[in-house]
Design an enzyme around this catalytic site. Structure first.
Site, PDB file in Angstrom:
ATOM      1  N   GLU A  40      10.794  -8.297  -3.006  1.00 42.32           N
ATOM      2  CA  GLU A  40      11.355  -7.040  -2.530  1.00 42.32           C
ATOM      3  C   GLU A  40      10.706  -6.780  -1.184  1.00 42.32           C
ATOM      4  O   GLU A  40       9.538  -6.425  -1.097  1.00 42.32           O
ATOM      5  CB  GLU A  40      11.055  -5.918  -3.542  1.00 42.32           C
ATOM      6  N   LEU A  41      11.493  -7.006  -0.117  1.00 39.56           N
ATOM      7  CA  LEU A  41      10.922  -7.032   1.232  1.00 39.56           C
ATOM      8  C   LEU A  41      11.365  -5.815   2.043  1.00 39.56           C
ATOM      9  O   LEU A  41      11.587  -4.747   1.498  1.00 39.56           O
ATOM     10  CB  LEU A  41      11.307  -8.346   1.904  1.00 39.56           C
ATOM     11  N   CYS A  73      10.403   1.124   2.307  1.00 39.25           N
ATOM     12  CA  CYS A  73      11.398   0.093   2.581  1.00 39.25           C
ATOM     13  C   CYS A  73      12.807   0.642   2.423  1.00 39.25           C
ATOM     14  O   CYS A  73      13.734   0.195   3.112  1.00 39.25           O
ATOM     15  CB  CYS A  73      11.184  -1.115   1.663  1.00 39.25           C
ATOM     16  N   LYS A 122      -2.734  -8.872  -6.875  1.00 38.35           N
ATOM     17  CA  LYS A 122      -3.456  -8.794  -5.606  1.00 38.35           C
ATOM     18  C   LYS A 122      -2.880  -7.608  -4.844  1.00 38.35           C
ATOM     19  O   LYS A 122      -1.759  -7.647  -4.350  1.00 38.35           O
ATOM     20  CB  LYS A 122      -3.280 -10.062  -4.773  1.00 38.35           C
ATOM     21  N   GLY A 159       6.647  -6.452   0.045  1.00 28.80           N
ATOM     22  CA  GLY A 159       5.977  -6.385   1.336  1.00 28.80           C
ATOM     23  C   GLY A 159       6.922  -6.736   2.460  1.00 28.80           C
ATOM     24  O   GLY A 159       8.147  -6.596   2.344  1.00 28.80           O
ATOM     25  N   SER A 160       6.357  -7.220   3.547  1.00 29.56           N
ATOM     26  CA  SER A 160       7.147  -7.520   4.740  1.00 29.56           C
ATOM     27  C   SER A 160       7.936  -8.812   4.572  1.00 29.56           C
ATOM     28  O   SER A 160       7.610  -9.662   3.732  1.00 29.56           O
ATOM     29  CB  SER A 160       6.223  -7.648   5.954  1.00 29.56           C
ATOM     30  N   TRP A 212       0.805  -1.216   0.000  1.00 29.58           N
ATOM     31  CA  TRP A 212       0.000   0.000   0.000  1.00 29.58           C
ATOM     32  C   TRP A 212       0.842   1.271   0.000  1.00 29.58           C
ATOM     33  O   TRP A 212       0.345   2.348  -0.303  1.00 29.58           O
ATOM     34  CB  TRP A 212      -0.898   0.032   1.247  1.00 29.58           C
ATOM     35  N   GLU A 262      12.780  -3.288  11.405  1.00 25.94           N
ATOM     36  CA  GLU A 262      12.394  -2.250  10.450  1.00 25.94           C
ATOM     37  C   GLU A 262      11.387  -1.320  11.125  1.00 25.94           C
ATOM     38  O   GLU A 262      10.398  -1.774  11.697  1.00 25.94           O
ATOM     39  CB  GLU A 262      11.773  -2.849   9.198  1.00 25.94           C
TER      40      GLU A 262
END
Length: 450
Positions: free
Chosen positions: A227-228, A261, A153, A205-206, A129, A355
């Site tokens: 890609e975290l 991130c 998604k 995301g995470s 988001w 993080e």
């Protein structure tokens, strides 16, 4: 059900019911069928539609930016910049995809031998988001240019942006099934990954989400790009241009209200300039304009959800109990989290080890170049790092020792369609953007002709 809620006003903006299994199966079938035709569409035809997509983005930038700001609280000027960056991404691949996908001829004992880059098929993208447009376009534009089809998604709190993006692809003229939005629950994701039609998966995301989706993708032998999270260090040496470095560090930590991130989350200061730089830093943070994200003067808005603000507050409070010093900020009201600076941070504290997703900057000091490298590398993440120095030899030494996907010198870490983007460790694997990104979802095929 996806629920879109304005994090600044609390207003419910829209609800989007989950699709049922029958509708999901139809979308999967449509993606497979569309791939059969789309992969054979000549590259100039695919790029022509991407060019049209970029034009639509610029034509609609004001309304698209307002949708983004309303749904996740991004300050409006930064939302506008995000839409413009998506258009730049389109333009980059329109101009460069042909070179990136061209066969690579290799001199061997064959009459002719070369490498082809053929599309894989339908790709599932699980998107976040915090950059609700840019993250999707960063995946979709190169993947579609390469001849794949896409199912996205999106995050449950940006359902409106998800629908807008799908409409843009339709209006640009992409054939049905080439790009589809999926309003699905987390429980349905496993069914999509398991589907024989899905050939690859990408997730931004995470780290927790990455591990879960990575396990599912591995079980079904699906190619994956992740890609975290990140906990980038900003390393400042005494020979840096301190005035310019301060401006860069403030932007690196506090843009998008700290929800990035690649934000610079750990400020590492050489002991010789720590006191002076910290004093300038606090004065700079105090001047940051906070308020209504729709106000063009606002630089710090609100966090996208209240639970995110609560989590950041908990990380801060634990770190304070462990000995960190609250130098500025620290207050929270609902989704608003005051820009905050903690001094005297050590590696075992949550604001260093974890993080932090919000406007909180953790400051630590070091005595030597090697100590700075050790502090920076003392993280499970490895997305990027910024070094601030004028010493060319130091830059060369450190670039090889810092365990990151990117090293930026006298600049904040940022994505650029001309450069590959991605991390190592708990920050994921694979690359987006540039030549490497467009080839991630291709079959690197050897052709050998005797």
């Amino acid at each position: 059900m996806y629920t879109s809620k304005n994090p600044y006003t609390g207003e419910i903006l829209g609800t989007y019911p989950f699709i049922d299994q029958r509708a999901l199966d139809q979308k999967l079938e449509r993606a497979v069928k569309a791939f059969g035709k789309w992969r054979r569409e000549p590259l100039p035809g695919r790029l022509g539609l991407i060019d049209q997509l970029g034009t639509l983005l610029l034509d609609r930038r004001e309304e698209l930016s307002m949708e983004m700001t309303a749904e996740m609280g991004k300050p409006i000027t930064q939302a506008l910049a995000e839409i413009e960056k998506c258009a730049w991404l389109c333009r980059y691949y329109v101009e460069n995809a042909e070179d990136h996908l061209a066969p690579r001829f290799v001199d061997t004992d064959a009459s002719s031998s070369f490498v082809r880059y053929d599309p894989l098929g339908p790709v599932l993208a699980i998107m976040p988001w915090n950059y609700p447009f840019c993250q999707v376009f960063r995946f979709a534009v190169p993947a579609l240019a390469a001849g794949n089809t896409a199912l996205v998604k999106h995050a449950p709190n940006v359902g409106g942006c998800a629908g807008r993006i799908e409409n843009l692809f339709e209006e640009a003229g992409f054939p049905p099934g080439v790009f589809q939005n999926l309003y699905i629950a987390e429980a349905q994701v496993s069914d999509v990954i398991a589907s024989p039609g899905i050939r690859a998966v990408t997730l931004t995301g995470s780290t927790r989400a990455g591990k879960a989706v990575g396990a599912l993708s591995g079980e079904h032998l699906k190619k994956m790009v992740m890609e975290l999270g990140g906990s980038n260090a900003l390393i400042v040496f005494p020979d840096a241009d301190l005035e310019q470095t301060l401006k860069t560090c403030l932007e690196a930590r506090f843009q998008n209200t700290g929800q990035s991130c690649i934000a610079g989350k750990r400020l590492l200061l050489h002991a010789d300039i720590a006191a002076e730089f910290s004093s300038r830093l606090l004065a700079g943070v105090e001047k940051l304009s906070c308020g209504d994200p729709m106000d063009p003067e606002t630089y710090i808005g609100v966090l996208a959800r209240e639970d995110l603000a609560e989590n950041l507050q908990e990380q801060m409070q634990k770190s304070l109990k462990m000995g960190a010093e609250l130098a500025f900020g620290g207050s929270r009201k609902g989704t608003y989290f005051q820009p905050t600076v903690l001094l005297g941070v050590t590696p075992e504290m949550p604001v260093f080890a974890e993080e932090t997703f919000g406007p909180l900057l953790a400051v630590a000091t070091f005595e030597s170049e090697q100590a700075a490298i050790s502090l920076s590398n003392q993280s499970k993440f490895g997305l990027g790092v910024s070094i601030f120095t004028k010493d060319a030899e130091r830059i060369e030494r450190m670039a090889g020792e810092l365990e990151e996907g990117a090293v930026f010198v006298n600049s904040l870490v940022k994505s650029d369609p001309r450069l590959p983007f991605g991390g190592i460790g708990d920050s994921g694997y694979g690359r987006e953007l540039s030549q490497e990104g467009i080839r991630e979802f291709t079959n690197v095929k050897t052709v050998y002709i005797r």
